[in-house]
Write a protein that holds these residues in place. Structure first.
Motif, PDB file in Angstrom:
ATOM      1  N   TYR A  92       0.837  -1.192   0.000  1.00  0.00           N
ATOM      2  CA  TYR A  92       0.000   0.000   0.000  1.00  0.00           C
ATOM      3  C   TYR A  92       0.874   1.244   0.000  1.00  0.00           C
ATOM      4  O   TYR A  92       1.745   1.411   0.857  1.00  0.00           O
ATOM      5  CB  TYR A  92      -0.903  -0.008   1.232  1.00  0.00           C
TER       6      TYR A  92
ATOM      7  N   LYS B 291      -2.549   6.346  -1.972  1.00  0.00           N
ATOM      8  CA  LYS B 291      -3.734   5.809  -1.300  1.00  0.00           C
ATOM      9  C   LYS B 291      -4.316   4.580  -1.987  1.00  0.00           C
ATOM     10  O   LYS B 291      -5.520   4.400  -2.044  1.00  0.00           O
ATOM     11  CB  LYS B 291      -4.830   6.879  -1.164  1.00  0.00           C
ATOM     12  N   GLU B 292      -3.445   3.725  -2.534  1.00  0.00           N
ATOM     13  CA  GLU B 292      -3.900   2.475  -3.133  1.00  0.00           C
ATOM     14  C   GLU B 292      -2.762   1.471  -3.208  1.00  0.00           C
ATOM     15  O   GLU B 292      -1.601   1.830  -3.041  1.00  0.00           O
ATOM     16  CB  GLU B 292      -4.503   2.697  -4.515  1.00  0.00           C
ATOM     17  N   LYS B 293      -3.105   0.196  -3.427  1.00  0.00           N
ATOM     18  CA  LYS B 293      -2.092  -0.848  -3.537  1.00  0.00           C
ATOM     19  C   LYS B 293      -1.383  -0.741  -4.872  1.00  0.00           C
ATOM     20  O   LYS B 293      -2.006  -0.509  -5.901  1.00  0.00           O
ATOM     21  CB  LYS B 293      -2.726  -2.225  -3.420  1.00  0.00           C
TER      22      LYS B 293
END
Length: 49
Positions: A6, A11-13
């Motif tokens: 992450y 704000k994301e994988k």
């Protein structure tokens, strides 16, 4: 070898770029790499599989 972690900035994988296995100060395995989009360091607790 594709390791996901992450990214706190995006704000994301993301899939890590240049993942490297290592250890934390207390001896637990960790995988560190770079985010392919923003270039920040991203980490994942656990060994590379």
């Amino acid at each position: 070898m594709s390791v996901e972690a992450y990214c706190m900035k995006c704000k994301e994988k993301k899939v890590m770029k240049d993942p490297v296995a290592g250890e934390t100060k207390n001896g637990k395995p960790i995988t560190k790499g770079k985010c392919p989009d923003c270039g920040s360091t991203i980490c994942r607790i656990g060994s590379m599989k």
